[in-house]
Each structure stands twice: as C-alpha cells, then as structure tokens.
Design a protein around this motif. Structure first.
Motif, PDB file in Angstrom:
ATOM      1  N   TYR A   1      42.476  26.060  45.374  1.00  0.00           N
ATOM      2  CA  TYR A   1      43.787  26.414  44.839  1.00  0.00           C
ATOM      3  C   TYR A   1      44.623  25.148  44.678  1.00  0.00           C
TER       4      TYR A   1
ATOM      5  N   GLN B   1      44.078  38.413  38.858  1.00  0.00           N
ATOM      6  CA  GLN B   1      45.509  38.328  39.095  1.00  0.00           C
ATOM      7  C   GLN B   1      45.967  36.890  38.893  1.00  0.00           C
ATOM      8  N   VAL B   2      47.269  36.726  38.710  1.00  0.00           N
ATOM      9  CA  VAL B   2      47.819  35.381  38.534  1.00  0.00           C
ATOM     10  C   VAL B   2      47.438  34.497  39.715  1.00  0.00           C
ATOM     11  N   SER B   3      47.399  35.081  40.903  1.00  0.00           N
ATOM     12  CA  SER B   3      47.083  34.326  42.122  1.00  0.00           C
ATOM     13  C   SER B   3      45.635  33.832  42.174  1.00  0.00           C
ATOM     14  N   ASP B   4      44.802  34.279  41.254  1.00  0.00           N
ATOM     15  CA  ASP B   4      43.413  33.798  41.183  1.00  0.00           C
ATOM     16  C   ASP B   4      43.295  32.470  40.444  1.00  0.00           C
ATOM     17  N   SER B   5      44.378  31.997  39.886  1.00  0.00           N
ATOM     18  CA  SER B   5      44.359  30.715  39.177  1.00  0.00           C
ATOM     19  C   SER B   5      43.973  29.603  40.141  1.00  0.00           C
TER      20      SER B   5
ATOM     21  N   LYS C   1      37.390  39.250  48.310  1.00  0.00           N
ATOM     22  CA  LYS C   1      38.645  39.299  47.546  1.00  0.00           C
ATOM     23  C   LYS C   1      38.435  39.876  46.148  1.00  0.00           C
TER      24      LYS C   1
ATOM     25  N   THR D   1      42.862  29.785  34.644  1.00  0.00           N
ATOM     26  CA  THR D   1      44.294  30.057  34.583  1.00  0.00           C
ATOM     27  C   THR D   1      44.485  31.495  34.155  1.00  0.00           C
TER      28      THR D   1
ATOM     29  N   GLU E   1      46.282  38.645  32.875  1.00  0.00           N
ATOM     30  CA  GLU E   1      46.175  39.426  34.107  1.00  0.00           C
ATOM     31  C   GLU E   1      45.447  40.735  33.827  1.00  0.00           C
TER      32      GLU E   1
END
Lengths: 116, 113
Positions: free
Chosen positions: B39, B81-85, B60, B110, B15
């Motif tokens: 996603y 960010q983790v949410s970009d995985s 974004k 990831t 991150e």
C-alpha cells in the motif's frame, strides 16, 4: 508491535560515503533475508542468514556490501563507497524457517537510500 | 533460473469491478506461491499464499489458485474497493536452500470511486 523493524527509514548520503542499515527481525525467527527494490521493480534477493550464519549471497552483492547477524538476532547491512546505482529501497524479512513449504517471510518497512 | 511474470500495469478500474491480475512462473522445482501487496507508503504485506497444486489461497476477498499445469497463480477479486489501490507482487519460493522469494515486477492497481 512485534513485526520486523528497520532503521533508519530514510538515508541520504553522498557518493563515496559508507552507510549502515539495521534490521530487527520478529523474535524467534531463525531466518533473516535482505532484498533490494528499485523503482518500478519487484524486490531482488541479496543475502540470507540462518541464525548467525550467512548461507547465501546473490551476485548482486558486490564486494562493497557486507552483512552480519551477530548472535543470530538483529542484522546490519553495510555499503562501502556508495555509488548512485545503490539508490534503492533495502528490505529486510524474517521467517521461522521450520517448515519449508509453508514458511512465510514477513517484511519490514524498508530503508530508502538515496545516493547523491 | 526461476522467474515470475506479471500482467503489466498500471491497471485502473472502477469501484465494484471484477479484478484479475495474471501471474505465471518458471521454476526448477515445486515452489510455494505468494501474493504480496504494498500500500502507498507502507511495506510489503503477505496477501495470500498456496503451497501445493490446486490449493486456493484467499484473504480480504482476494483469491488465487495454484495451477501447476499452466504454471499460473492469477489473483482475482469479485468487487474491488478504493482501499484496494496498491501495488501487487506475485512471488515464488522454492523449498530448498535459501528459500528466497523471487518476485514479479509488480502491478499497480488504482480503483476510482
């Protein structure tokens, strides 16, 4: 939600059976596209419609595949005599088709086909 | 024929790290360029686009600049960010005929916390 919808989301069939998928594009979108995505690969173009006219088909689209878009609204993709190699995610996309350089394709969630 | 080549994955970052995913293309004409993201469990979503040389697409926190001289459209983000995985796909679209999208093979990203 007024996005592109596809049904069914998942389809499991036996080899040799026929299957049909449906795509409902965004309202007023003139262009409709079908793509196929196999595991670990990017989507590959199959065919597209401008309103109700099917204007181009990929060499990937064998004689067992047929697509229609009656009245320029929803579209169906039929696969006859399915083979295990047909197992893939089938994606539908639609776009306005008015400004070539800026036109954007919006994708549905896909139909995952598994042929046993 | 037209083609897109993406940096091979998978890519794993921590991150807040800086991200670059390379994308180069070969096209017979003057295409528009796109990044799509997929996603987990979801469909393809448009992330950003650029329609002519030197245009920068952004969304974004992601950016990509259309480089005609190097036929490239690299994706960058300053702090992931983790949410970009997700899986990221570079694509081109010519502006005549079917105007079909030609995709790269995708890069799985990831992000670890």
């Amino acid at each position: 939600d007024t996005g592109v919808s596809q049904n069914p989301r998942h389809k499991i069939t036996k080899r040799g059976q026929n299957v049909t998928f449906r795509c409902d594009p965004i309202s007023e979108h003139n262009r409709l596209y079908w793509y196929r995505q196999t595991l670990g690969q990017g989507p590959e173009f199959l065919t597209y419609f401008q309103n109700e006219a099917q204007l181009e088909k990929s060499r990937l689209l064998s004689d067992r595949f047929s697509a229609e878009r009656p009245k320029g609204s929803f579209s169906t993709l039929e696969i006859q005599r399915t083979e295990q190699g047909d197992s893939a995610m089938y994606l539908c996309a639609s776009s306005l088709g008015t400004q070539p350089r800026t036109d954007t394709q919006y994708f549905g969630p896909g139909t995952r086909l598994t042929v046993l | 024929g037209d083609s897109v080549t993406q940096m091979e994955g998978p890519v794993t970052l921590s991150e807040e790290a800086f991200l670059t995913i390379n994308c180069t293309y070969t096209a017979t004409g003057y295409p528009s360029l796109f990044w799509y993201v997929q996603y987990p469990g979801e469909g393809l979503q448009l992330l950003l686009k650029a329609t002519k040389a030197d245009d920068k697409g952004s969304n974004k926190g992601f950016e990509a600049t259309y480089r005609k001289e190097t036929t490239s459209f690299h994706l960058e983000k300053g702090s992931v960010q983790v949410s970009d995985s997700a899986v990221y796909f570079c694509a081109l679209r010519n502006v005549w005929g079917a105007q079909k999208l030609v995709f790269g093979q995708g890069t799985r990203l990831t992000i670890n916390p």
